[in-house]
Motif scaffolding. Structure first.
Motif, PDB file in Angstrom:
ATOM      1  N   GLU A 196       1.806   6.885  -6.731  1.00 58.25           N
ATOM      2  CA  GLU A 196       0.783   7.894  -7.021  1.00 58.25           C
ATOM      3  C   GLU A 196       1.296   9.299  -6.721  1.00 58.25           C
ATOM      4  O   GLU A 196       1.038  10.239  -7.485  1.00 58.25           O
ATOM      5  CB  GLU A 196      -0.482   7.620  -6.210  1.00 58.25           C
TER       6      GLU A 196
ATOM      7  N   SER B  69       0.835  -1.206   0.000  1.00 56.03           N
ATOM      8  CA  SER B  69       0.000   0.000   0.000  1.00 56.03           C
ATOM      9  C   SER B  69       0.869   1.254   0.000  1.00 56.03           C
ATOM     10  O   SER B  69       0.557   2.237  -0.675  1.00 56.03           O
ATOM     11  CB  SER B  69      -0.956  -0.002   1.192  1.00 56.03           C
ATOM     12  N   LYS B  70       1.975   1.234   0.740  1.00 55.70           N
ATOM     13  CA  LYS B  70       2.885   2.388   0.756  1.00 55.70           C
ATOM     14  C   LYS B  70       3.553   2.568  -0.607  1.00 55.70           C
ATOM     15  O   LYS B  70       3.741   3.690  -1.065  1.00 55.70           O
ATOM     16  CB  LYS B  70       3.947   2.240   1.850  1.00 55.70           C
TER      17      LYS B  70
ATOM     18  N   THR C  78       2.235   1.786  -3.453  1.00 58.85           N
ATOM     19  CA  THR C  78       1.193   2.335  -4.305  1.00 58.85           C
ATOM     20  C   THR C  78       1.032   3.828  -4.060  1.00 58.85           C
ATOM     21  O   THR C  78       0.952   4.621  -4.999  1.00 58.85           O
ATOM     22  CB  THR C  78      -0.145   1.610  -4.056  1.00 58.85           C
ATOM     23  N   GLN C  79       1.009   4.226  -2.789  1.00 59.17           N
ATOM     24  CA  GLN C  79       0.895   5.639  -2.457  1.00 59.17           C
ATOM     25  C   GLN C  79       2.096   6.421  -2.978  1.00 59.17           C
ATOM     26  O   GLN C  79       1.952   7.540  -3.483  1.00 59.17           O
ATOM     27  CB  GLN C  79       0.781   5.828  -0.943  1.00 59.17           C
TER      28      GLN C  79
END
Length: 114
Positions: free
Chosen positions: A61, A54-55, A57-58
């Motif tokens: 982005e 998730s990190k 992905t962040q």
């Protein structure tokens, strides 16, 4: 540990060829003192992998957004530079055209040539 029969020997009703011994690893894993910490460790690793993904992905982005913002800022800066160049050229050319006009009206072509 007692000599147990292999499960297939019970079904057929014949004597076993050799005693059935459970694998030591399976025996150890069946103990709660080993199974519970192993399960908790595995759950912790899964949580860490989820957080890491998730990190990532962040982060990707955020990088993409920063690249878009950078591109917008560069475009805006280039537009400002061209607007300023146009403004300064007009500001410079107005007095220059007045001086050329006044020299031409006074028929001073030498000054116009210079």
């Amino acid at each position: 540990m007692e000599n147990r029969l292999h499960p297939t020997d019970y079904e057929e009703g014949r004597p076993p060829k050799r005693p059935y011994h459970e694998n030591r690893l399976v025996t150890q894993l069946k103990k709660p003192a080993v199974f519970i910490p192993l399960l908790l460790t595995l759950a912790f690793l899964v949580i860490l992998l989820f957080i890491n993904s998730s990190k990532n992905t962040q982060l990707s982005e955020a990088r993409e957004q920063a690249a878009q913002e950078r591109e917008a800022i560069v475009t805006q800066a280039n537009q400002r530079v061209s607007e300023n160049t146009t403004y300064f050229l007009r500001t410079l050319m107005i007095p220059f055209s007045w001086s050329v006009r006044s020299a031409m009206l006074s028929r001073n072509m030498e000054q116009v040539d210079q």
